[in-house]
Design a protein around this motif. Sequence first.
Motif, short mmCIF file in Angstrom:
data_model
loop_
_atom_site.label_atom_id
_atom_site.label_comp_id
_atom_site.label_asym_id
_atom_site.label_seq_id
_atom_site.Cartn_x
_atom_site.Cartn_y
_atom_site.Cartn_z
N UNK A 69 0.72 -1.13 0.01
CA UNK A 69 0.06 0.12 -0.20
C UNK A 69 0.91 1.10 0.15
N UNK A 70 2.15 1.40 0.82
CA UNK A 70 2.86 2.55 0.85
C UNK A 70 3.43 2.80 -0.50
N UNK A 71 3.80 1.57 -1.13
CA UNK A 71 4.41 1.78 -2.52
C UNK A 71 3.40 2.54 -3.47
N UNK A 72 2.27 2.19 -3.50
CA UNK A 72 0.96 2.57 -4.43
C UNK A 72 0.82 4.01 -4.08
N UNK A 73 0.68 4.26 -2.77
CA UNK A 73 0.52 5.64 -2.67
C UNK A 73 1.58 6.63 -2.77
N UNK A 74 2.76 6.25 -2.79
CA UNK A 74 3.82 6.89 -3.32
C UNK A 74 3.91 7.27 -4.55
N UNK A 75 3.45 6.04 -5.45
CA UNK A 75 3.29 6.21 -7.00
C UNK A 75 2.31 7.36 -7.22
N UNK A 76 1.14 7.22 -6.38
CA UNK A 76 0.09 7.92 -6.43
C UNK A 76 0.40 9.60 -6.33
N UNK A 77 1.19 9.84 -5.29
CA UNK A 77 1.70 11.07 -5.00
C UNK A 77 2.60 11.53 -6.08
N UNK A 78 3.39 10.73 -6.71
CA UNK A 78 4.42 11.20 -7.78
C UNK A 78 3.58 11.70 -9.04
N UNK A 79 2.41 10.94 -9.24
CA UNK A 79 1.73 11.32 -10.39
C UNK A 79 0.96 12.49 -10.15
N UNK A 80 0.59 12.79 -9.01
CA UNK A 80 -0.25 14.12 -8.46
C UNK A 80 0.75 15.21 -8.53
N UNK A 81 2.11 15.01 -8.01
CA UNK A 81 3.06 16.19 -7.96
C UNK A 81 3.41 16.63 -9.22
N UNK A 82 3.65 15.64 -10.08
CA UNK A 82 3.73 15.99 -11.65
C UNK A 82 2.71 16.83 -12.25
N UNK A 83 1.52 16.61 -11.90
CA UNK A 83 0.45 17.22 -12.46
C UNK A 83 0.34 18.71 -11.71
N UNK A 84 0.47 18.92 -10.55
CA UNK A 84 0.58 20.07 -9.75
C UNK A 84 1.91 20.84 -10.08
N UNK A 85 2.79 20.21 -10.84
CA UNK A 85 4.21 20.97 -11.22
C UNK A 85 4.08 21.50 -12.56
N UNK A 86 2.86 21.37 -13.37
CA UNK A 86 2.83 21.60 -14.53
C UNK A 86 2.43 23.17 -14.68
N UNK A 87 2.84 23.85 -15.77
CA UNK A 87 2.67 25.16 -16.04
C UNK A 87 1.06 25.41 -16.45
N UNK A 88 0.24 25.97 -15.92
CA UNK A 88 -1.04 26.23 -16.26
C UNK A 88 -1.68 27.72 -15.95
N UNK A 89 -2.83 27.97 -16.76
CA UNK A 89 -3.18 29.28 -16.60
C UNK A 89 -3.60 29.91 -15.12
N UNK A 90 -3.83 29.02 -14.05
CA UNK A 90 -3.99 29.48 -12.85
C UNK A 90 -4.25 28.26 -11.93
N UNK A 91 -4.66 28.48 -10.74
CA UNK A 91 -4.56 27.60 -9.65
C UNK A 91 -6.00 26.57 -9.89
N UNK A 92 -7.10 27.26 -10.42
CA UNK A 92 -8.35 26.30 -10.80
C UNK A 92 -7.86 25.32 -11.85
N UNK A 93 -7.05 25.71 -12.76
CA UNK A 93 -6.79 24.36 -13.63
C UNK A 93 -5.83 23.60 -13.20
N UNK A 94 -5.09 23.87 -12.07
CA UNK A 94 -4.09 23.04 -11.37
C UNK A 94 -4.87 22.11 -10.54
N UNK A 95 -5.76 22.75 -9.92
CA UNK A 95 -6.60 21.90 -9.15
C UNK A 95 -7.33 20.65 -10.06
N UNK A 96 -7.96 21.12 -10.97
CA UNK A 96 -8.60 20.18 -12.01
C UNK A 96 -7.60 19.10 -12.45
N UNK A 97 -6.43 19.44 -12.85
CA UNK A 97 -5.55 18.46 -13.19
C UNK A 97 -5.20 17.42 -12.19
N UNK A 98 -4.85 17.99 -10.90
CA UNK A 98 -4.60 17.04 -9.82
C UNK A 98 -6.03 16.07 -9.47
#
Length: 214
Positions: A69-98
């Motif tokens: 479970x810990x490994x899966x959660x870290x993989x999930x966190x890596x996916x979300x971190x990558x989305x949150x790090x993308x350049x977007x038009x604004x916070x609303x778009x970033x939260x949508x990606x996450x």
Amino acid sequence: MVRASPDSDTRSRQRDLRRNSLLDAAEGVFGANGFKKATIGDIAEAAGASRPLVYRYFSDKEKLFEAVVDRILHEWNEVLTAEASRTTPGTAHTLRLVLTASLDFARERHVLRGLLARDSRRALADYSDVIEQGSEMLRTLLANVLRAGVQRGDVRGDLNVEDVAHVVSEVFLAYADHIVSGDDAGLGERRVEAILETLLHGLIVTPIQSHSGA
């Protein structure tokens, strides 16, 4: 500085490979059978290993389950971190990606339905805080997104970022849980947009708010 010998590096890589092989097998067995019905013997057989080898890496079934479970959660966190790090038009778009990435991860990892079924989650909660650690990862990520939004000027600065991140993470996790539980009928784009509209209504600075605060 003392450097590891080539033989030591090779042994270390072999240990990592064996451990990951056991985790892969355990993920499949737990996902198919749930926590209660899965056995160390099943996992050893799936990995093409012996029971003593499994116990060499994990002291019991609970520790092995926690590691999966810990490994899966870290993989999930890596996916979300990558989305949150993308350049977007604004916070609303970033939260949508996450949010979208979180739901997609839950859909794609069908094994989660077995891993985090009620009996498995209860067993994990009895002795481990790994689920809470995963929740804390999400809260931290969302808090960072919101702080960046406050600095950028498109998130209200009068809100407590930590409290808001906690609320948003609970909503994200609740809908991911619907998917993991197999209860995601109707959770399509329209429902996701409704979730986001509800969440963002009180967070995002509108042009009128921005102008009046200038």
